[in-house]
Motif scaffolding. Structure first.
Motif, PDB file in Angstrom:
ATOM      1  N   LYS A 164       0.876  -1.094   0.122  1.00  0.00           N
ATOM      2  CA  LYS A 164       0.074  -0.061  -0.095  1.00  0.00           C
ATOM      3  C   LYS A 164       0.822   1.243   0.003  1.00  0.00           C
ATOM      4  CE  LYS A 164      -4.099  -1.936   2.010  1.00  0.00           C
ATOM      5  NZ  LYS A 164      -5.241  -1.755   3.318  1.00  0.00           N
ATOM      6  N   GLY A 165       2.061   1.157   0.627  1.00  0.00           N
ATOM      7  CA  GLY A 165       3.064   2.501   0.371  1.00  0.00           C
ATOM      8  C   GLY A 165       3.639   2.570  -0.798  1.00  0.00           C
ATOM      9  N   ILE A 166       3.844   1.335  -1.457  1.00  0.00           N
ATOM     10  CA  ILE A 166       4.425   1.428  -2.855  1.00  0.00           C
ATOM     11  C   ILE A 166       3.417   2.156  -3.967  1.00  0.00           C
ATOM     12  CG2 ILE A 166       5.246   0.134  -4.702  1.00  0.00           C
ATOM     13  CD1 ILE A 166       7.358   0.421  -2.702  1.00  0.00           C
ATOM     14  N   ARG A 167       2.233   1.638  -3.794  1.00  0.00           N
ATOM     15  CA  ARG A 167       1.063   1.986  -4.604  1.00  0.00           C
ATOM     16  C   ARG A 167       0.883   3.369  -4.589  1.00  0.00           C
ATOM     17  NH1 ARG A 167      -3.327  -0.923  -6.253  1.00  0.00           N
ATOM     18  NH2 ARG A 167      -3.761   1.099  -7.178  1.00  0.00           N
ATOM     19  N   ILE A 168       1.067   4.116  -3.332  1.00  0.00           N
ATOM     20  CA  ILE A 168       1.110   5.485  -3.430  1.00  0.00           C
ATOM     21  C   ILE A 168       2.073   6.424  -4.308  1.00  0.00           C
ATOM     22  CG2 ILE A 168       1.226   7.728  -1.877  1.00  0.00           C
ATOM     23  CD1 ILE A 168       0.470   6.150   0.597  1.00  0.00           C
ATOM     24  N   LEU A 169       3.177   5.635  -4.252  1.00  0.00           N
ATOM     25  CA  LEU A 169       4.215   6.480  -5.058  1.00  0.00           C
ATOM     26  C   LEU A 169       4.454   5.923  -6.618  1.00  0.00           C
ATOM     27  CD1 LEU A 169       6.686   7.095  -2.262  1.00  0.00           C
ATOM     28  CD2 LEU A 169       5.140   8.810  -3.231  1.00  0.00           C
ATOM     29  N   GLU A 170       3.532   4.784  -6.944  1.00  0.00           N
ATOM     30  CA  GLU A 170       3.784   3.720  -8.105  1.00  0.00           C
ATOM     31  C   GLU A 170       4.014   4.566  -9.283  1.00  0.00           C
ATOM     32  OE1 GLU A 170       1.636   0.372 -10.322  1.00  0.00           O
ATOM     33  OE2 GLU A 170       0.586   1.500  -8.641  1.00  0.00           O
ATOM     34  N   ARG A 171       3.366   5.725  -9.725  1.00  0.00           N
ATOM     35  CA  ARG A 171       3.372   6.412 -10.862  1.00  0.00           C
ATOM     36  C   ARG A 171       4.767   7.141 -10.912  1.00  0.00           C
ATOM     37  NH1 ARG A 171       3.087  11.462 -12.579  1.00  0.00           N
ATOM     38  NH2 ARG A 171       2.522  12.423 -10.602  1.00  0.00           N
ATOM     39  N   GLU A 172       5.191   7.815  -9.929  1.00  0.00           N
ATOM     40  CA  GLU A 172       6.589   8.381  -9.744  1.00  0.00           C
ATOM     41  C   GLU A 172       7.673   7.566  -9.660  1.00  0.00           C
ATOM     42  OE1 GLU A 172       3.236  11.104  -8.301  1.00  0.00           O
ATOM     43  OE2 GLU A 172       3.887   8.950  -7.623  1.00  0.00           O
ATOM     44  N   LEU A 173       7.646   6.523  -9.145  1.00  0.00           N
ATOM     45  CA  LEU A 173       8.529   5.426  -9.245  1.00  0.00           C
ATOM     46  C   LEU A 173       8.779   4.964 -10.607  1.00  0.00           C
ATOM     47  CD1 LEU A 173       8.205   3.627  -5.748  1.00  0.00           C
ATOM     48  CD2 LEU A 173      10.075   5.250  -6.377  1.00  0.00           C
ATOM     49  N   LYS A 174       7.749   4.907 -11.345  1.00  0.00           N
ATOM     50  CA  LYS A 174       7.839   4.218 -12.712  1.00  0.00           C
ATOM     51  C   LYS A 174       8.115   5.319 -13.678  1.00  0.00           C
ATOM     52  CE  LYS A 174       4.194   0.523 -12.949  1.00  0.00           C
ATOM     53  NZ  LYS A 174       3.073   0.380 -13.510  1.00  0.00           N
ATOM     54  N   GLU A 175       7.818   6.502 -13.512  1.00  0.00           N
ATOM     55  CA  GLU A 175       8.422   7.616 -14.264  1.00  0.00           C
ATOM     56  C   GLU A 175       9.872   7.912 -14.067  1.00  0.00           C
ATOM     57  OE1 GLU A 175       7.652  12.445 -14.776  1.00  0.00           O
ATOM     58  OE2 GLU A 175       5.803  11.118 -14.389  1.00  0.00           O
ATOM     59  N   PHE A 176      10.268   7.596 -13.031  1.00  0.00           N
ATOM     60  CA  PHE A 176      11.616   8.056 -12.432  1.00  0.00           C
ATOM     61  C   PHE A 176      12.532   6.753 -13.212  1.00  0.00           C
ATOM     62  CE2 PHE A 176      14.935   6.351  -9.720  1.00  0.00           C
ATOM     63  CZ  PHE A 176      15.900   7.310  -9.506  1.00  0.00           C
ATOM     64  N   THR A 177      12.077   5.610 -13.118  1.00  0.00           N
ATOM     65  CA  THR A 177      13.067   4.615 -13.439  1.00  0.00           C
ATOM     66  C   THR A 177      13.021   4.321 -15.265  1.00  0.00           C
ATOM     67  OG1 THR A 177      11.246   2.952 -13.240  1.00  0.00           O
ATOM     68  CG2 THR A 177      13.136   3.191 -11.591  1.00  0.00           C
ATOM     69  N   ASP A 178      11.914   4.810 -15.793  1.00  0.00           N
ATOM     70  CA  ASP A 178      11.670   4.747 -17.340  1.00  0.00           C
ATOM     71  C   ASP A 178      12.690   5.692 -17.881  1.00  0.00           C
ATOM     72  OD1 ASP A 178       9.968   2.648 -16.933  1.00  0.00           O
ATOM     73  OD2 ASP A 178       7.986   4.081 -17.089  1.00  0.00           O
ATOM     74  N   ARG A 179      12.716   6.849 -17.120  1.00  0.00           N
ATOM     75  CA  ARG A 179      13.571   8.053 -18.019  1.00  0.00           C
ATOM     76  C   ARG A 179      15.094   7.612 -17.609  1.00  0.00           C
ATOM     77  NH1 ARG A 179      14.991  11.502 -13.767  1.00  0.00           N
ATOM     78  NH2 ARG A 179      13.658  11.997 -12.063  1.00  0.00           N
ATOM     79  N   GLY A 180      15.419   6.612 -16.967  1.00  0.00           N
ATOM     80  CA  GLY A 180      16.946   6.371 -16.776  1.00  0.00           C
ATOM     81  C   GLY A 180      17.189   6.427 -15.134  1.00  0.00           C
ATOM     82  N   GLY A 181      16.393   7.051 -14.308  1.00  0.00           N
ATOM     83  CA  GLY A 181      16.918   6.916 -12.851  1.00  0.00           C
ATOM     84  C   GLY A 181      17.334   5.620 -12.332  1.00  0.00           C
TER      85      GLY A 181
END
Length: 464
Positions: A164-181
């Motif tokens: 449930k904690g991951i779900r809160i920041l799921e979009r941001e984490l995906k966007e971060f790693t997708d752009r090379g973070g």
């Protein structure tokens, strides 16, 4: 001057105050400035002095005047030390702050101002801050979203991670790693608190590595810390009480301190070095879903299992309340005077029925060489609490075994068993009817009490 500890640079004012002290009443201790600390001590003093002076400047041209004075100080350092590079630190007279640099070609946004609003932390990149949770001010959740979106590398160090904690920041984490973070995570399976789904999700992200400690026997890692690194050098970190769970990141009363490179760079540096040391430690194993999925699930299961047996009990001298002592006395009278050994205790929730039964058993145990106990309840939570209560009152952290939900007792002497387990396993028990000297059935079912009242006609009621 107030008496006590100081770590104050001796200025002309401080020295004057010290000389005013009565030499027969006060003793003063001074030490020489350490060469290794001199630059930090003196620059901090000069910084405070300049800040105080700048605050005294009034008028319409405040910024221009402050910049002019600052540049004079920089030029003085250049002349005094004969170092040309100080000239590079001169402040442009227009008085601007650089907020961002992005390439036009690679940017996935069209409005730079709007993008900066989305990714810039509310508390800025240069200021430290304390987050106290409970919806007081800026929430940790909202700040972490912006920290993730504006970082180039992220290191997370948390004892457990919830889905449930991951779900809160799921979009941001995906966007971060997708752009090379680059994302690195260290967590544990201690007490089975981590969700396997959360670990698997993180490990599935691009440019992400997750390391897990499968040590369920003790909690070596209790840290909760987040480090956000940027190529610009404006790193930020969060150190506090929040694991990666929904309540910890939103409305929980968690305290977390935000630190910045610009204010406490040495703390950020220590954070980075310590995290790197943990990352290289063999106790933390790199997680691969195809290889370690079963190992993770089993370790989490064992962690939960060991948690059921772990109750930390302090060895205080516990004594019953006055009304509890009266109940214990009445129980003793029923047995010794009236020879009644089947006793029913009825008391309101929160008045301590389990505590009374534990004190009653303690009294019995003190007077009887053999004191085998069977405590029966319909819920695992009640059995866990009862076992912990008996351990505290008897001052024995090893007292008793649970027999519930797949857990087997090591011995039959002192058992806290569920009704369901006894019903299912009754035929397997090879004990005589006289084996247990104390049998304590615990049930707060009002329908059962009403039925007993109808059958017995009367029963003694203690408490309220």
């Amino acid at each position: 001057m107030n008496q006590g500890l100081y770590e104050e640079l001796v200025t002309k004012l401080i020295n004057y105050k010290l000389n005013e002290l009565d030499k027969d009443t006060f003793q003063v201790k001074k030490t020489s400035i350490d060469k290794a600390e001199a630059a930090q001590l003196l620059s901090q003093h000069i910084g405070r002095t300049i800040k105080q002076a700048f605050n005294l400047i009034k008028g319409e041209d405040i910024i221009e005047t402050q910049i002019a004075i600052a540049n004079k100080i920089i030029l003085f350092l250049k002349e005094e030390l004969k170092k040309e590079e100080f000239e590079d630190d001169l402040i442009e007279t227009e008085g601007k702050i650089l907020k961002a640099v992005f390439t036009k070609v690679d940017s996935h946004f069209t409005d730079l101002d709007l993008h900066l609003k989305e990714i810039t932390p509310y508390t800025r990149l240069i200021h430290s801050e304390l987050f106290t949770g409970g919806n007081s001010g800026t929430t940790l959740e909202s700040e972490l979203r912006k920290e993730i979106l504006s970082s180039d590398e992220i290191d997370l160090l948390v004892s457990f991670i919830k889905w449930k904690g991951i779900r809160i920041l799921e979009r941001e984490l995906k966007e971060f790693t997708d752009r090379g973070g680059k994302l690195r995570v260290i967590t544990t399976t201690y007490i089975g608190a981590t969700d396997a789904k959360a670990v698997e999700f993180l490990s599935s992200l691009k440019n992400t590595e997750v390391k897990v400690s499968y040590n369920t026997g003790n909690e070596r890692l209790h840290a909760k810390a987040y480090l956000f690194q940027r190529k610009t050098g404006f790193h930020t970190g969060y150190i506090g009480s929040s694991n990666f769970s929904r309540s910890a990141l939103t409305d929980g009363l968690e305290w977390n301190l935000k630190i910045t490179t610009k204010e406490v760079g040495h703390i950020i540096d220590k954070f980075k070095k310590t995290f790197e040391a943990y990352w290289q430690n063999s106790e933390f194993e790199l997680y691969d879903k195809n290889i370690h999925s079963g190992k993770l699930v089993e370790a989490l299961k064992q962690g939960k299992f060991s948690k059921e047996y772990t109750f930390t009990t302090s060895y205080f001298d516990l004594k019953p309340f006055h009304y509890q002592s009266e109940i214990l006395e009445k129980l003793e009278v029923e047995r010794t005077v009236h020879n009644r050994y089947r006793n029913l205790l009825v008391a309101a929730t929160g008045t301590g029925k389990t505590v009374i039964s534990a004190f009653d058993y303690k009294n019995f145990r003190n007077n009887n060489q053999s004191s085998k106990l069977l405590f029966v309840a319909h819920r695992k939570e009640i059995l866990q609490q009862a076992k912990a209560t008996f351990q505290g009152i008897l001052k024995d952290n090893n007292f008793g075994d649970l027999w519930v939900d797949g857990m087997e007792p090591n011995s039959n002497e002192y058992v806290f068993a569920s009704v369901q387990t006894l019903n299912n396993r009754l035929r397997e028990i090879k004990l005589s009817p006289e084996y247990y000297e104390r049998l304590i059935p615990f049930n707060n079912n009002n329908k059962l009490l009403y039925l007993l009242k109808k059958i017995n006609g009367k029963y003694r009621q203690f408490g309220k």
